[in-house]
Design a protein around this motif. Structure first.
Motif, PDB file in Angstrom:
ATOM      1  N   GLN A 114       0.817  -1.221   0.000  1.00  0.00           N
ATOM      2  CA  GLN A 114       0.000   0.000   0.000  1.00  0.00           C
ATOM      3  C   GLN A 114       0.849   1.268   0.000  1.00  0.00           C
ATOM      4  O   GLN A 114       0.569   2.211  -0.735  1.00  0.00           O
ATOM      5  CB  GLN A 114      -0.934  -0.013   1.216  1.00  0.00           C
ATOM      6  CG  GLN A 114      -1.794  -1.267   1.329  1.00  0.00           C
ATOM      7  CD  GLN A 114      -2.569  -1.564   0.049  1.00  0.00           C
ATOM      8  OE1 GLN A 114      -3.206  -0.682  -0.515  1.00  0.00           O
ATOM      9  NE2 GLN A 114      -2.506  -2.813  -0.404  1.00  0.00           N
ATOM     10  N   ASP A 115       1.871   1.293   0.822  1.00  0.00           N
ATOM     11  CA  ASP A 115       2.808   2.423   0.883  1.00  0.00           C
ATOM     12  C   ASP A 115       4.147   1.847   1.310  1.00  0.00           C
ATOM     13  O   ASP A 115       4.414   1.683   2.500  1.00  0.00           O
ATOM     14  CB  ASP A 115       2.314   3.478   1.868  1.00  0.00           C
ATOM     15  CG  ASP A 115       3.162   4.754   1.825  1.00  0.00           C
ATOM     16  OD1 ASP A 115       4.389   4.649   1.635  1.00  0.00           O
ATOM     17  OD2 ASP A 115       2.589   5.847   1.997  1.00  0.00           O
ATOM     18  N   PHE A 116       4.952   1.508   0.339  1.00  0.00           N
ATOM     19  CA  PHE A 116       6.186   0.766   0.615  1.00  0.00           C
ATOM     20  C   PHE A 116       7.115   1.545   1.539  1.00  0.00           C
ATOM     21  O   PHE A 116       7.677   1.002   2.484  1.00  0.00           O
ATOM     22  CB  PHE A 116       6.887   0.442  -0.707  1.00  0.00           C
ATOM     23  CG  PHE A 116       8.065  -0.479  -0.554  1.00  0.00           C
ATOM     24  CD1 PHE A 116       7.889  -1.787  -0.125  1.00  0.00           C
ATOM     25  CD2 PHE A 116       9.345  -0.049  -0.845  1.00  0.00           C
ATOM     26  CE1 PHE A 116       8.976  -2.644   0.022  1.00  0.00           C
ATOM     27  CE2 PHE A 116      10.434  -0.900  -0.714  1.00  0.00           C
ATOM     28  CZ  PHE A 116      10.249  -2.196  -0.277  1.00  0.00           C
ATOM     29  N   TYR A 117       7.261   2.835   1.283  1.00  0.00           N
ATOM     30  CA  TYR A 117       8.125   3.667   2.121  1.00  0.00           C
ATOM     31  C   TYR A 117       7.652   3.644   3.568  1.00  0.00           C
ATOM     32  O   TYR A 117       8.448   3.456   4.490  1.00  0.00           O
ATOM     33  CB  TYR A 117       8.146   5.097   1.591  1.00  0.00           C
ATOM     34  CG  TYR A 117       8.902   6.072   2.468  1.00  0.00           C
ATOM     35  CD1 TYR A 117      10.250   6.317   2.271  1.00  0.00           C
ATOM     36  CD2 TYR A 117       8.248   6.757   3.497  1.00  0.00           C
ATOM     37  CE1 TYR A 117      10.943   7.216   3.081  1.00  0.00           C
ATOM     38  CE2 TYR A 117       8.919   7.654   4.309  1.00  0.00           C
ATOM     39  CZ  TYR A 117      10.272   7.871   4.096  1.00  0.00           C
ATOM     40  OH  TYR A 117      10.952   8.746   4.913  1.00  0.00           O
ATOM     41  N   ASP A 118       6.362   3.828   3.790  1.00  0.00           N
ATOM     42  CA  ASP A 118       5.838   3.830   5.155  1.00  0.00           C
ATOM     43  C   ASP A 118       5.940   2.465   5.815  1.00  0.00           C
ATOM     44  O   ASP A 118       6.149   2.375   7.032  1.00  0.00           O
ATOM     45  CB  ASP A 118       4.370   4.284   5.155  1.00  0.00           C
ATOM     46  CG  ASP A 118       4.236   5.802   5.146  1.00  0.00           C
ATOM     47  OD1 ASP A 118       5.278   6.475   5.231  1.00  0.00           O
ATOM     48  OD2 ASP A 118       3.107   6.296   5.034  1.00  0.00           O
TER      49      ASP A 118
END
Length: 651
Positions: free
Chosen positions: A27-31
């Motif tokens: 969904q949000d790789f960085y997060d």
């Protein structure tokens, strides 16, 4: 073409380890990788950001401040004469009592020079001296490699810098400008008062300086326009340029500086010189004089008393959202190490990196270059003619790792007089640097020179030298460590190395040949296709919401092309290893980009930085790689999914 961007107050932070949030990977790789870290991370009061690169900066600062404390007490002996002079300057910078005693008096002769100017004839009589002293001038001169023949130097004649960070800040209704200009006004007014001006005179000087600055703004390039390197190259006969300026003796000044009169000069911003005659008029002379005075006052910020430093940094801190100034001890460290950059870099590189590591990392770079060459050979959209020339350019690439073999001879000219003020010593060094710079005229270009010192956490590609440079400071965990898997190292330093190689083939670097000269080595069809791919990269980033603003795809395109090529090439190298672990590869890629910053700093970078925000560098590029989808089972309904026909693949 640098990998990252730092301000003068370099951010720093802690390096705790936090688990990956498995529920967020698609969904949000960085997060997913950095979210828990971000929840706990705190931005130190004297910084505008913290995280990845910044941890390394902080560690180096801590290490070298401790070492140089021993240098000052005599526990550490200077390794060479240049280090002995550094010790003297650092001692002066930390002699806070003497700095208070000297006050702002050392600045007064320079203010008097400007304040005493009567008219343009008077300015012309002193203009060459102005350049030699490094004072503010309405036309900037620099001696740099000729972009069409980089074996020789050319004279570049340019516009001055603006008060606000970019031309776009001067557009009607710009909210940041409404907040920043009053702070700039307060900052400079107070500095002028500290330098001896009464309040009314100080206010008048600042008002006139802002008026002149506003006259300049419409005629200079924005950051987006400046990001197109080749458009900097606009050769003109010097006589034609001088004819554009009625009241400034440009030819006479240049001749006095260079002991020669060039027939041709380069104008990076020709529109400024179309307008400059309307700016440099007798009616505007007092505005110009006040503008120059403000430059002199502001440039002295770090070299006088503690109050002067604290006040002088107010505007910069407002720009970045930094809550407080550095301690005076840290400020003294950065002032001294910045002045003796290559000397400090030589010490750091030899003590904490060494020749063995230098050779080892060089082999890594050669290996990555080999992977890149193979990818060029099997490229499916370049014609044979263009592909062969690209390979020649790659094979001619100069590689610099760790630190220079020798300290730049320039530093042997630096002599510190311990009986003089810190300001006077810094001014003397500045004059040596300027004389050396103009002394390049008529000489062959020195390709051995490094633009970064070894303790700098960064890397760069130089199109005019066709070289990649990796200072020692970046060659450590989380980018590279023997304790990390090969895949993690490729996701870190491997991607950094390939990023810099990719700059040779980004929208700017691709216009320079293997010798660093502007030269179109592409077939017409290949160039057209490449430009279409570059446009796809612009589209992929352009308009993404971030920090209350939007990403400028044109401004960031060269770095985004380099990120894409670098990550793709590093991925292929990782897959060639027997212990390949693509999960570790991608996670370390996201890990090195962790960053927590003030809103002001993020918005500043969005306006002027050629790099996309760190989070987007981590998140957007992985969407272009098919292996990311299989590694984390990313499906069409997931936020990290990008349809195959929308994935941008250039190198």
């Amino acid at each position: 073409m640098r990998l990252n961007h730092f301000t003068s107050d370099t951010p720093a932070g802690g390096a705790a380890t936090y688990p990956v949030d498995e529920t967020k990977l698609t969904q949000d790789f960085y997060d997913a990788v950095n979210g828990q870290w971000a929840e706990h991370a705190e931005i130190p009061g004297d910084h505008s950001s913290t995280g990845g690169f910044m941890d390394l900066v902080d560690n180096i600062e801590h290490t070298l401040m401790a070492d140089f404390a021993d240098l000052l007490t005599g526990k550490l002996t200077p390794a060479n004469p240049e280090m002995a002079e550094f010790k003297k300057l650092y001692t002066l910078a930390r002699n806070f009592a003497k700095r208070e005693q000297d006050g702002t008096a050392p600045l007064k002769p320079f203010l008097d020079k400007v304040a005493g100017l009567k008219d343009f004839d008077d300015l012309n009589a002193h203009l060459a001296e102005w350049y030699r002293l490094g004072l503010s001038t309405p036309v900037e001169l620099s001696v740099e490699p000729d972009m069409k023949d980089t074996s020789q130097y050319a004279l570049y004649v340019d516009a001055p810098s603006l008060i606000l960070p970019d031309k776009t800040y001067y557009e009607p209704g710009n909210e940041a400008a409404k907040q920043l200009l009053p702070i700039f006004t307060q900052t400079i007014t107070k500095l002028l008062q500290l330098a001896g001006y009464d309040a009314a005179t100080a206010a008048k000087i600042v008002d006139q300086a802002k008026q002149f600055d506003a006259l300049i703004a419409p005629h200079v390039k924005s950051a987006e326009e400046s990001a197109d390197y080749v458009k900097m190259y606009n050769p003109y006969p010097l006589a034609d340029v001088d004819n554009k300026i009625d009241h400034l003796d440009l030819t006479g000044t240049i001749t006095e500086l260079l002991h020669d009169t060039p027939k041709q000069v380069i104008l990076p911003q020709p529109t400024y010189f179309d307008a400059v005659n309307d700016l440099l008029t007798p009616e505007n002379f007092e505005l110009l004089k006040s503008w120059m005075l403000v430059g002199v006052v502001y440039d002295a910020t770090g070299a006088l008393t503690e109050e002067y430093r604290q006040v002088g940094g107010t505007y910069g801190r407002a720009l970045s959202g930094q809550k407080q100034a550095r301690s005076r001890e840290k400020a003294a460290y950065y002032l001294a190490t910045g002045t003796f950059g290559q000397v400090v870099g030589d010490y750091y590189g030899r003590k904490y990196f060494g020749e063995a590591a230098k050779a080892d990392v060089r082999q890594m770079v050669l290996k990555m270059a080999g992977v890149y060459q193979q990818r060029l050979k099997t490229n499916d959209w370049l014609s044979a003619a263009t592909r062969d020339k690209a390979i020649v350019k790659l094979q001619k690439l100069t590689i610099k790792v760790g630190y220079p073999d020798e300290i730049d001879p320039l530093y042997s000219q630096f002599r510190i007089d311990e009986n003089k003020s810190l300001f006077d010593n810094l001014q003397a060094i500045s004059e040596i640097i300027i004389a050396n710079h103009f002394g390049h005229w008529g000489q062959p270009v020195d390709r051995k020179r490094w633009d970064m010192s070894a303790q700098t956490v960064n890397a760069y590609y130089s199109p005019s030298n066709n070289e990649i440079v990796f200072p020692a400071a970046i060659l450590q965990a989380p980018f590279y460590s023997l304790e990390q898997s090969s895949s993690a190292n490729y996701g870190g330093i491997g991607a950094v190395i390939a990023h810099e190689i990719s700059h040779a083939f980004d929208n700017n670097g691709s216009q320079f040949d293997e010798f660093g000269n502007i030269n179109n080595w592409w077939t017409e069809a290949d160039l057209k296709h490449f430009q279409e791919l570059a446009q796809a990269m612009i589209k992929e980033f352009d308009g993404i919401d971030f920090a209350g603003q939007k990403v400028n795809g044109k401004l960031t395109v060269s770095e985004n092309i380099a990120d894409g090529g670098g990550l793709s090439c590093a991925l292929e190298a990782a897959k060639s290893e027997p212990d390949v672990d693509l999960r570790a590869f991608f996670i370390n890629w996201a890990n090195v980009w962790r960053m927590k910053a003030t809103t002001e700093y993020m918005q500043l970078l969005l306006s002027i930085d050629v790099h996309a925000p760190a989070k987007l560098r981590a998140n957007v590029q992985v969407k272009n790689l098919d292996d990311f989808y299989t590694t984390f089972n990313v499906q069409p309904e997931d936020a990290m999914y990008l349809a195959p026909d929308e994935r941008v693949k250039i190198w």
